[in-house]
Motif scaffolding. Structure first.
Motif, PDB file in Angstrom:
ATOM      1  N   GLU A   4      32.068  -4.447  32.598  1.00  0.00           N
ATOM      2  CA  GLU A   4      31.770  -3.402  31.796  1.00  0.00           C
ATOM      3  C   GLU A   4      30.283  -2.929  32.319  1.00  0.00           C
ATOM      4  O   GLU A   4      30.149  -1.550  32.029  1.00  0.00           O
ATOM      5  CB  GLU A   4      31.581  -4.171  30.494  1.00  0.00           C
ATOM      6  CG  GLU A   4      33.012  -4.663  29.884  1.00  0.00           C
ATOM      7  CD  GLU A   4      32.925  -5.098  28.517  1.00  0.00           C
ATOM      8  OE1 GLU A   4      31.803  -5.404  28.095  1.00  0.00           O
ATOM      9  OE2 GLU A   4      33.928  -5.370  27.932  1.00  0.00           O
ATOM     10  N   GLU A   8      29.673   1.078  33.218  1.00  0.00           N
ATOM     11  CA  GLU A   8      28.620   1.687  32.303  1.00  0.00           C
ATOM     12  C   GLU A   8      27.519   2.535  33.443  1.00  0.00           C
ATOM     13  O   GLU A   8      27.177   3.603  33.126  1.00  0.00           O
ATOM     14  CB  GLU A   8      27.723   0.982  31.495  1.00  0.00           C
ATOM     15  CG  GLU A   8      26.917   1.699  30.506  1.00  0.00           C
ATOM     16  CD  GLU A   8      26.327   0.708  29.179  1.00  0.00           C
ATOM     17  OE1 GLU A   8      25.242   1.394  28.854  1.00  0.00           O
ATOM     18  OE2 GLU A   8      26.894  -0.225  29.030  1.00  0.00           O
ATOM     19  N   TRP A  15      31.188   5.604  29.189  1.00  0.00           N
ATOM     20  CA  TRP A  15      31.536   4.185  28.712  1.00  0.00           C
ATOM     21  C   TRP A  15      30.388   3.723  27.932  1.00  0.00           C
ATOM     22  O   TRP A  15      30.269   2.457  27.798  1.00  0.00           O
ATOM     23  CB  TRP A  15      31.630   3.493  30.431  1.00  0.00           C
ATOM     24  CG  TRP A  15      32.893   3.767  30.863  1.00  0.00           C
ATOM     25  CD1 TRP A  15      32.997   4.841  32.005  1.00  0.00           C
ATOM     26  CD2 TRP A  15      34.152   3.338  30.847  1.00  0.00           C
ATOM     27  NE1 TRP A  15      34.381   4.896  32.411  1.00  0.00           N
ATOM     28  CE2 TRP A  15      34.851   3.898  31.592  1.00  0.00           C
ATOM     29  CE3 TRP A  15      34.561   2.318  29.967  1.00  0.00           C
ATOM     30  CZ2 TRP A  15      36.403   3.618  31.581  1.00  0.00           C
ATOM     31  CZ3 TRP A  15      35.817   2.301  29.970  1.00  0.00           C
ATOM     32  CH2 TRP A  15      36.809   2.819  30.715  1.00  0.00           C
ATOM     33  N   ASN A  16      29.526   4.504  27.523  1.00  0.00           N
ATOM     34  CA  ASN A  16      28.317   4.140  26.739  1.00  0.00           C
ATOM     35  C   ASN A  16      28.850   4.036  25.121  1.00  0.00           C
ATOM     36  O   ASN A  16      28.943   5.455  24.703  1.00  0.00           O
ATOM     37  CB  ASN A  16      27.061   4.982  26.718  1.00  0.00           C
ATOM     38  CG  ASN A  16      25.906   4.432  26.183  1.00  0.00           C
ATOM     39  OD1 ASN A  16      26.353   3.460  25.079  1.00  0.00           O
ATOM     40  ND2 ASN A  16      24.655   4.981  26.344  1.00  0.00           N
ATOM     41  N   VAL A  17      29.300   2.887  24.583  1.00  0.00           N
ATOM     42  CA  VAL A  17      29.794   2.894  23.340  1.00  0.00           C
ATOM     43  C   VAL A  17      28.927   3.521  22.501  1.00  0.00           C
ATOM     44  O   VAL A  17      29.101   4.316  21.334  1.00  0.00           O
ATOM     45  CB  VAL A  17      29.888   1.452  22.965  1.00  0.00           C
ATOM     46  CG1 VAL A  17      30.484   1.407  21.454  1.00  0.00           C
ATOM     47  CG2 VAL A  17      31.084   0.723  23.959  1.00  0.00           C
ATOM     48  N   GLN A  18      27.522   3.321  22.296  1.00  0.00           N
ATOM     49  CA  GLN A  18      26.456   3.817  21.549  1.00  0.00           C
ATOM     50  C   GLN A  18      26.607   5.549  21.427  1.00  0.00           C
ATOM     51  O   GLN A  18      26.694   6.095  20.355  1.00  0.00           O
ATOM     52  CB  GLN A  18      25.058   3.490  21.873  1.00  0.00           C
ATOM     53  CG  GLN A  18      24.968   1.960  22.101  1.00  0.00           C
ATOM     54  CD  GLN A  18      25.688   1.104  21.080  1.00  0.00           C
ATOM     55  OE1 GLN A  18      25.412   1.462  19.751  1.00  0.00           O
ATOM     56  NE2 GLN A  18      26.316   0.117  21.255  1.00  0.00           N
ATOM     57  N   CYS A  20      29.342   7.247  22.294  1.00  0.00           N
ATOM     58  CA  CYS A  20      30.482   7.713  21.746  1.00  0.00           C
ATOM     59  C   CYS A  20      30.538   7.627  20.314  1.00  0.00           C
ATOM     60  O   CYS A  20      31.173   8.485  19.661  1.00  0.00           O
ATOM     61  CB  CYS A  20      31.681   6.640  22.252  1.00  0.00           C
ATOM     62  SG  CYS A  20      32.132   6.738  24.104  1.00  0.00           S
ATOM     63  N   LEU A  21      29.612   6.675  19.773  1.00  0.00           N
ATOM     64  CA  LEU A  21      29.543   6.525  18.054  1.00  0.00           C
ATOM     65  C   LEU A  21      28.874   7.657  17.751  1.00  0.00           C
ATOM     66  O   LEU A  21      29.148   8.417  16.640  1.00  0.00           O
ATOM     67  CB  LEU A  21      28.932   5.116  17.793  1.00  0.00           C
ATOM     68  CG  LEU A  21      29.866   3.797  18.076  1.00  0.00           C
ATOM     69  CD1 LEU A  21      28.794   2.604  17.931  1.00  0.00           C
ATOM     70  CD2 LEU A  21      30.946   4.011  17.127  1.00  0.00           C
ATOM     71  N   VAL A 196      25.463   2.363  15.511  1.00  0.00           N
ATOM     72  CA  VAL A 196      24.704   2.704  16.622  1.00  0.00           C
ATOM     73  C   VAL A 196      23.720   1.883  17.033  1.00  0.00           C
ATOM     74  O   VAL A 196      22.534   1.507  15.954  1.00  0.00           O
ATOM     75  CB  VAL A 196      24.255   4.396  16.735  1.00  0.00           C
ATOM     76  CG1 VAL A 196      23.347   4.562  17.892  1.00  0.00           C
ATOM     77  CG2 VAL A 196      25.637   5.276  16.716  1.00  0.00           C
ATOM     78  N   TYR A 201      19.758  -1.441  25.104  1.00  0.00           N
ATOM     79  CA  TYR A 201      20.059  -0.307  26.203  1.00  0.00           C
ATOM     80  C   TYR A 201      18.819   0.352  26.467  1.00  0.00           C
ATOM     81  O   TYR A 201      18.396   0.633  27.541  1.00  0.00           O
ATOM     82  CB  TYR A 201      21.016   0.598  25.643  1.00  0.00           C
ATOM     83  CG  TYR A 201      21.572   1.707  26.514  1.00  0.00           C
ATOM     84  CD1 TYR A 201      22.577   1.439  27.444  1.00  0.00           C
ATOM     85  CD2 TYR A 201      20.742   3.095  26.427  1.00  0.00           C
ATOM     86  CE1 TYR A 201      22.867   2.421  28.521  1.00  0.00           C
ATOM     87  CE2 TYR A 201      21.342   3.970  27.492  1.00  0.00           C
ATOM     88  CZ  TYR A 201      22.010   3.480  28.548  1.00  0.00           C
ATOM     89  OH  TYR A 201      22.375   4.351  29.455  1.00  0.00           O
TER      90      TYR A 201
END
Length: 425
Positions: A4, A8, A15-18, A20-21, A196, A201
């Motif tokens: 993962e 990223e 691939w950054n979930v934050q 995307c949110l 978020v 990060y």
């Protein structure tokens, strides 16, 4: 876990979930705003509103957001931008949700309607500047341009979907249903933003010296509210690049005002077209914005200042050609170019602020530039209408184009903005 992390690093935006949110929250917010743009005006018409009340509604929905920004930015906490965004969306959901409830119960008086619209528009300023300051905390600095391009280009398409969706909702359901859906979209956007996270990060991907300076600023208790409020204006005034950028934003917005205010009448009177013609022009603009957004996600622009200035000049040229031409497909092409310049203008503005201004001052600087950039737009709207009545809409659009071209050339000649490279940030 190691896989993962590698994903990223290789593609830190997608691939950054934050991110995307934040992106999803922004999409829902933009969708809601544009549905409300149509639905609120239509509800006013159903309430028996006239031309004067429509003008008042425009002032209530646009001016407070512009003027309110600089006054709230000193209050924003560096560690709690997500909470401020949540509060902004939640408050807008509540105020807009009250509108259909009061209307259906026959308690929505005109003054109360204007008050609710003003309140929700004012808190909208919190969202915009908080996102500007939050983005560098969830995206690595080398990917700031790409992140802004993705969000900006997507927003232009969602705006068009929102406007079309509002029409369908009103046609097949009701105006109150469209406004209630807007409130739901704001509420979902508010809930998403709470997930978020920035701390890990942010600390792993930013300079420790910058983090130390920010924390020192955050822990300082000696600065008064008025001093922090004035700080944003002082930064813009003293920073040569920001000063030049702000001046160009002011004049480009003035130059664009006639087209923004009178494009529907231009289609009807000058082109002898109908709503489908206007829709074609707006679709062309959205496609141009999307196309440039895709380019900026793939191509790293080092001279962002030059792109910013060039966008202003090209936008003015497109307006000039639009005012001089009566060939529909030439105007469609000009609208496509204007969409390109819209993204080319906004993305460099965001990136320059996010990469040249200290982290704890980015929200303040953005709000000041936004306020000053839109301060004269209402006057430009009114002036454009008056001049158009005397000389015709085409003349006003041509004048607006010339304002953008001349201001862009002056900034290019007199400022170092166009010579700024990304390495200098």
């Amino acid at each position: 876990m190691e896989q993962e992390i590698m994903l990223e690093k290789s593609n830190p935006i997608l691939w950054n979930v934050q991110f995307c949110l934040l992106y999803l929250s922004r999409i829902l917010k933009v969708m809601g705003e544009n549905i409300a743009t149509i639905a609120v005006v239509w509800l006013l018409i159903e309430m028996g509103g006239d031309a004067l009340s429509s003008s008042i509604l425009f002032v209530c929905s646009s001016v407070p957001r512009t003027l309110f920004g600089p006054f709230v930015s000193p209050l924003l906490s560096n560690e709690k931008y997500q909470q401020w965004i949540f509060f902004s969306d939640l408050f807008r959901a509540i105020t807009l949700g009250l509108v259909p409830i009061l209307y259906l119960s026959n308690h929505l008086y005109l003054w109360l309607f204007f008050l609710l619209v003003t309140l929700q528009a004012s808190t909208g300023a919190i969202y915009s500047q908080s996102v500007i300051a939050l983005l560098p905390r969830i995206v690595a600095k080398e990917n700031i341009q790409r992140a802004n391009a993705i969000m900006q280009s997507s927003s232009e398409v969602i705006k068009l979907v929102g406007l079309a969706g509002a029409g369908l909702l009103i046609m097949f359901m009701s105006t109150t249903s469209a406004i209630f859906l807007t409130a739901v979209l704001y509420l979902v956007s508010a809930l998403i933003i709470l997930f978020v996270k920035t701390s890990n990060y942010y600390e792993q991907n930013n300079n420790l010296e910058e983090l130390s300076d920010e924390r020192k600023h955050q822990n300082s208790k000696n600065e008064s509210y008025l001093k922090r409020l004035w700080e944003g204006f002082e930064i813009v005034r003293q920073h040569s690049l920001l000063n030049s950028m702000c001046l160009l934003v002011i004049f480009v917005n003035i130059g664009m005002a006639p087209w923004s205010a009178l494009s529907a009448l231009f289609v009807y009177q000058e082109l002898h077209g109908d709503a489908s013609t206007l829709t074609l022009l707006r679709i062309s603009t959205a496609l141009g914005a999307l196309a440039m957004g895709i380019v900026l996600t793939k191509v790293k622009i080092k001279r962002l200042g030059a792109l910013f200035v060039l966008a202003g000049i090209v936008e003015g040229t497109s307006l000039l050609v639009t005012g001089l031409s009566d060939w529909i497909w030439m105007i469609v092409f000009c609208c496509f170019v204007m969409g390109i310049t819209l993204t080319s203008f906004d993305v460099p503005e965001y990136v320059i602020i996010q990469t040249t201004v200290p982290l704890h001052q980015q929200a303040q600087v953005y709000s000041v530039i936004t306020m000053l950039g839109n301060l004269f737009v209402p006057i430009a709207f009114v002036s454009a209408g008056i001049i158009a009545n005397w000389f015709g809409i085409s003349i006003v659009v041509i004048i607006g184009g010339m304002v953008s071209i001349i201001s862009g050339i002056i900034v290019y000649k007199k400022s170092s903005l166009s010579k700024m490279t990304l390495a200098e940030t």
